[in-house]
Structure formats: C-alpha cells, structure tokens
Design an enzyme around this catalytic site. Structure first.
Site, PDB file in Angstrom:
ATOM      1  CE  LYS A 222      -3.849   0.128   0.001  1.00 18.75           C
ATOM      2  NZ  LYS A 222      -4.610  -0.438  -1.266  1.00 18.75           N
TER       3      LYS A 222
HETATM    4  N1  PMP Z   1      -2.618  -7.575   1.386  1.00 18.96           N
HETATM    5  C1  PMP Z   1      -3.189  -6.458   2.696  1.00 18.96           C
HETATM    6  C2  PMP Z   1      -1.458  -7.036   3.790  1.00 18.96           C
HETATM    7  C3  PMP Z   1      -3.393  -4.815   2.330  1.00 18.96           C
HETATM    8  O1  PMP Z   1      -3.132  -4.316   3.256  1.00 18.96           O
HETATM    9  C4  PMP Z   1      -3.365  -4.844   1.142  1.00 18.96           C
HETATM   10  C5  PMP Z   1      -4.584  -3.961   1.559  1.00 18.96           C
HETATM   11  N2  PMP Z   1      -6.141  -3.742   1.398  1.00 18.96           N
HETATM   12  C6  PMP Z   1      -3.891  -5.828   0.142  1.00 18.96           C
HETATM   13  C7  PMP Z   1      -3.630  -7.189   0.003  1.00 18.96           C
HETATM   14  C8  PMP Z   1      -4.797  -5.772  -0.811  1.00 18.96           C
HETATM   15  O2  PMP Z   1      -4.722  -4.748  -1.936  1.00 18.96           O
HETATM   16  P1  PMP Z   1      -5.920  -4.132  -2.989  1.00 18.96           P
HETATM   17  O3  PMP Z   1      -6.148  -2.718  -2.123  1.00 18.96           O
HETATM   18  O4  PMP Z   1      -4.440  -3.148  -4.244  1.00 18.96           O
HETATM   19  O5  PMP Z   1      -6.558  -4.695  -3.572  1.00 18.96           O
END
Ligand code: PMP
Length: 333
Positions: free
Chosen positions: A41
C-alpha cells in the site's frame, strides 16, 4: 531525491521454490513487504498524495484523512511525514495491534471504531468520509480524503509501477498474474497494464472466504461466499469504480484459510520469508492458476505485507488455537 519516498516500489521478484516445485511451474512473488512501510500500500499512498498535490488539492501543513485496515494508513503516514502533511486515520478496532502501534509511532491521529458491516453508517469507511468532509470544510490548511476504494490514483500506482516492473522482471515471459482484492487497486492496475502489453496473459482472482469478488467475477452476482478469513486487508463485498476498471478475470478461486496458511508457514521455515495472511491467499491462488496453465508456465503473485505485522495473530499459538487453525510445529512452544 534520496529520501524514504524514493525507496517505495522497485521491489524484487522472488522465486518461490517449494510451490514452484510442487506445480512444476515458475511461481514468483513480488516482494511488496520490502517497501518502507512493509506493504504494497505504500505505492497507492504515494500515488494518491502526489496526484492530489499535482491537482493543487494538498498544500504543506494540510491533512490527509483515510479509512484503512492499516497498511494504507502506514503508507500515507510515511509519505505525509516526509512531505509535511498531517494524517487522520479511521480504522476498525479488530485490526492487529502491530498496525495500531506502527500508526501511533508515526504520530497519526488514530481513530478506532467498532468493526461493523459496510451497510452500517458507522462502518469505518463512512466515518472516514464524514470526518474528511468536515476537515475539508474547516481546516485552514486544507485537507483531502484519500478514498482508496474509489480513487483511481490507487489503481494507477500499480498500472504505472507494479505492472511494468513485473513485465520487466520476467523478461516478458509471464503467463499468468493473480492476487486478492482489498480495494482492487493492485489487481486492477497490474492486470490492465499486463493485458495491454501481453494480451494473451491470463489473470486470476484469489478471493478469501466471506468476500464477494469470487461470485461477482465467476457468476456476475455480488454475493459474499460463506465463511470468514483471518486475513486482513483483503475481502471486498461490493463493486467499486476500481473494480469496474477490471475488464475480465480468466480464472477465479475462492480460497479457504486452511488451504492457504500452510504455504506462508512453509515459506518462513523453508525459505526464510515472513509474510502476512493475504499473501497466503495469493500463493494458494498462484498454485491453482499455475496448475490451470500447465507445467512450465510462469505465474506471478503479490507478497503483500510483512509477517511482523501479525506477530500477535498469525504467528501466535493462542490466537491460532482460538481460531481452530493448525499450529506450525515451531510455534507450539
Ligand atoms: N494485503 C494486505 C495486507 C493489504 O493491506 C491490502 C490492502 N488493503 C491488500 C492485500 C490488497 O491490496 P489492494 O487494496 O490493492 O487490493
């Protein structure tokens, strides 16, 4: 500029030996846990902030407000501290203690709220929007709502950086890409870029139990699957503007924690890589996709965040016992 911001992105692509051998394929993980905020992120945070600056919405001393499961907040706080902004984070109280501690150490204004469904007006995402609207009206230095679920600058982070890095690191020899959805920024941005450059690529979705993306992409119904995952940061229950940007998912998998978690435990013990729970869902998805694409294929997934963020959960035998999750031998103690 050689500051912390310059260290976001350009992460290594790591060969995952055991799961590659298991499938007779090449499975690689994009090591997003090596970003300065220890998660994928950081990229979204940087893109959201720099695009707001470009549009003139954010000025020095201004405030960034966001609702987050933790990692986006940590990414925003790193970038904001380096650039001179204030941060207000609204977070469900069920997230890991490690995330709260990191956010507090970074000096953000941390507002914990009860974890209630999105349909409830007190859900952290709605609370964050209301606080942001108030801040935008009243803060003399200005404010923005980062709004990661709806803000296409989140997706663009991955279209502009993660996607191109993956194509280059695989020398264009990539057959499949798969990951889970939190906001969908990663899946939507990376898949959009890879499809443009390599139209024959296959894109997969790895959905945790309790999320609705599997049914949405597989059956065109926005309906949550049964069950509940301990993974944090993934598992979306509705179609957002970022999800609407996804043209097509070729293969969808709805994945059980008990299928996925052994892969992260094995990675710790046998390959020295310490990851969080969403990476387990991604790796299980990558195995399914690799099997689908056949021997010798190359599949990439995302190693989303570092396991140190879940010392008190995924790597804690009492927590695992409570959740009825098999405890790895070396954590038995
Ligand atoms: N894994 C973790 C630990 C996250 O914090 C996030 C983001 N919320 C994601 C995966 C998924 O990423 P995205 O928001 O780009 O779908």
């Amino acid at each position: 500029m050689n500051n912390i911001i310059s260290q976001i992105g350009n992460t290594p692509l790591i060969y995952l030996r055991e799961v590659s051998e298991l499938t007779s394929c090449n499975i690689y993980g994009k090591a997003e846990f090596l970003n300065p905020g220890l998660s994928v992120k950081d990229r979204a945070a940087l893109s959201i902030i720099e695009n707001a600056e470009k549009r003139g919405e954010l000025k020095k001393g201004g405030t960034i407000v966001e609702g987050t499961a933790g990692n986006t907040g940590i990414g925003i706080a790193l970038v904001a501290n380096a650039k001179g902004y204030n941060v207000k984070i609204i977070i469900p109280e069920t997230q890991s203690q490690e995330k709260f501690d990191t956010l507090l150490a970074l000096g953000v204004d941390l507002i914990k709220v009860p974890a209630v469904p999105f349909s409830n007006p007190e859900n952290y995402q709605h609370v964050a929007r209301r606080i942001a609207e108030e801040e935008i009206k009243t803060n003399p230095n200005g404010a923005i709502f980062a709004d990661q679920w709806n803000n296409l600058d989140n997706m663009l982070a991955h279209y502009n950086t993660t996607g191109p890095e993956i194509l280059e690191q695989t020398n264009n020899e990539i057959d499949g890409f798969i990951c889970a959805v939190g906001t969908g920024g990663t899946l939507s941005g990376v898949s959009k870029y890879l499809r443009e450059k390599k139209p024959q690529i296959k894109i997969g979705l790895a959905d945790p139990k309790g999320a609705a993306m599997y049914n949405y992409f597989a059956n065109n119904k926005v309906e949550a699957s049964e069950g509940n995952s301990i993974s944090e940061g993934i598992g979306l229950g509705r179609v957002t503007p970022i999800i609407e940007e996804i043209e097509k998912i070729d293969f969808c998998y709805s994945i059980e924690d008990n299928e996925a978690l052994p892969y992260v435990y094995n990675l710790v013990k046998n390959e020295g890589i310490i990851l969080g729970g969403s990476s387990a869902i991604n790796i299980a998805g990558a195995i399914n996709l690799a099997k689908e694409l056949g021997k010798g294929s190359t599949v990439v997934t995302i190693l989303c965040d570092h396991g140190s963020r879940y010392q008190s959960k995924l790597y804690n035998k009492d927590f695992l016992k409570k959740k009825n999750i098999p405890i790895p031998l070396w954590l038995e103690g």
